[in-house]
Design an enzyme around this catalytic site. Structure first.
Site, PDB file in Angstrom:
ATOM      1  CG  ASP A  91      13.702 -17.821   0.239  1.00 22.11           C
ATOM      2  OD1 ASP A  91      14.835 -17.332   0.112  1.00 22.11           O
ATOM      3  OD2 ASP A  91      12.984 -18.155  -0.722  1.00 22.11           O
ATOM      4  CG  ASP A  92       9.760 -18.188   3.921  1.00 19.18           C
ATOM      5  OD1 ASP A  92       9.654 -17.400   2.962  1.00 19.18           O
ATOM      6  OD2 ASP A  92       9.323 -19.356   3.890  1.00 19.18           O
ATOM      7  CG  HIS A 127      10.798 -14.173   0.339  1.00 21.96           C
ATOM      8  ND1 HIS A 127      10.923 -14.579  -0.972  1.00 21.96           N
ATOM      9  CD2 HIS A 127      10.247 -15.235   1.003  1.00 21.96           C
ATOM     10  CE1 HIS A 127      10.471 -15.820  -1.097  1.00 21.96           C
ATOM     11  NE2 HIS A 127      10.045 -16.233   0.086  1.00 21.96           N
ATOM     12  CG  HIS A 169       5.813 -16.340   1.462  1.00 21.68           C
ATOM     13  ND1 HIS A 169       5.162 -17.314   0.735  1.00 21.68           N
ATOM     14  CD2 HIS A 169       7.121 -16.682   1.458  1.00 21.68           C
ATOM     15  CE1 HIS A 169       6.040 -18.217   0.325  1.00 21.68           C
ATOM     16  NE2 HIS A 169       7.248 -17.852   0.742  1.00 21.68           N
ATOM     17  CE1 TYR A 204       3.920 -20.385  -1.658  1.00 21.82           C
ATOM     18  CE2 TYR A 204       3.349 -18.184  -2.424  1.00 21.82           C
ATOM     19  CZ  TYR A 204       3.245 -19.189  -1.487  1.00 21.82           C
ATOM     20  OH  TYR A 204       2.464 -19.005  -0.373  1.00 21.82           O
ATOM     21  CG  HIS A 219      12.617 -22.071   3.561  1.00 19.62           C
ATOM     22  ND1 HIS A 219      12.854 -23.149   2.726  1.00 19.62           N
ATOM     23  CD2 HIS A 219      11.789 -21.237   2.889  1.00 19.62           C
ATOM     24  CE1 HIS A 219      12.187 -22.971   1.591  1.00 19.62           C
ATOM     25  NE2 HIS A 219      11.531 -21.829   1.658  1.00 19.62           N
TER      26      HIS A 219
END
Length: 305
Positions: A122-123, A169, A173, A210, A269
């Protein structure tokens, strides 16, 4: 043609009347929802003309993107009896609202595991992602933030050219259950536009930041043709960044999960050097038999595939 493929085509072939309407709507949002400082566009990736015409914007937005009404996103169908809530707050959320972050509720069309124990990241993309790409011996799934896609367009294209599955994503965020319906749309539409403008893809898979989701958020993401993806193995690698977790502890978890031989999707991540280094270690432990999310369910990788 899928609904979202049609959604992207609208951006390219919109009539003059549609463009005028969208521009007027964008102007209203600009007044009511001040944006943060806009990102400087990459010199090699000018803000697309078709997106200028559709949105009335001239550059990629900051962390709070403006809502642009689209004819195939019907907010009247959203179940507004589900209350908005802050991050980590579950008061007032019923089990029938199917919240993953509150009750680990998974809807029938969600994805939360895989028959083969597999990593997901992610991210990103980030400046550290290329190091991970150099080490991976298999195809993995990256859940990317749109704001980072336009910050690092060359890295995003590198991920795509390497054959990895790219999913959204959101734009920046955001905690989606805390947003208005319009702002949820904005987080999704701008992330999709960023991915489409940078690599020509229309994502099919979506991981809410989350893991925060409920049926109000799902009712919007489904209109984009997106499938929500979660995890059942959390590496907590983000705790490596403040040394509240050690790499040895991450490795211990992986060894335990591998011994269980029950498969699963691991949450990791690619945003910092520490999480990337941990991801490389995990990839060596699990080997090249891992699957992308699409392969986990034997389905298409993208909506415009």
């Amino acid at each position: 043609m899928t609904r979202l493929a049609f959604f992207v085509l609208i951006a390219i072939t919109a009539s003059a009347a549609d463009i005028t309407t969208a521009r007027a709507a964008a102007a209203v949002v600009a007044v009511n929802s001040p944006l943060q400082a806009p990102l400087a566009p990459s010199p090699s990736d000018p803000f697309p003309l078709w997106l200028q015409e559709l949105t009335g914007q001239t550059r990629w937005p900051g962390e709070t993107p403006p809502y642009i009404p689209m004819p195939n996103i019907d907010l009247s169908q959203v179940p507004n009896e589900i209350p908005r809530r802050d991050l980590g707050v579950c008061q007032g959320i019923e089990r029938s609202h199917c919240s993953f972050d509150c009750y680990r509720c998974v809807a029938v069309d969600d994805i939360s595991t895989c028959p083969t124990l597999s990593q997901t990241f992610d991210d990103g993309p980030s400046m550290h992602t290329p190091k991970l790409l150099m080490e991976l011996e298999y195809k993995t799934t990256f859940f990317t933030q749109g704001i980072n896609v336009v910050r690092y367009p060359d890295i995003f294209r590198q991920q795509h050219m390497a054959g990895h599955l790219l999913a959204t994503h959101t734009w920046s965020h955001a905690h989606l259950p805390g947003l208005s319906n319009e702002d949820i749309v904005a987080q999704l539409q701008w992330s999709i536009w960023a991915m489409n403008a940078t690599a020509g893809i229309v994502p099919k898979y979506f991981r809410p930041p989350y893991g925060a989701i409920d049926d109000r958020v799902r009712s919007i993401s489904r209109q984009f043709g997106l499938v929500a993806v979660f995890w059942d193995r959390d590496s907590y690698d983000w705790r490596l960044n403040d040394d509240s977790k050690l790499v040895e502890e991450v490795v211990k978890d992986i060894v335990s999960w591998k011994q269980e031989s029950q498969g699963g999707l691991i949450l990791e991540h690619d945003s910092t050097v520490k999480t990337v280094n941990a991801g490389i270690n995990v990839s060596r432990m699990l080997g090249p038999s891992q699957l992308t999310v699409a392969e986990c369910i034997n389905s298409n990788w993208y909506q415009n595939q």
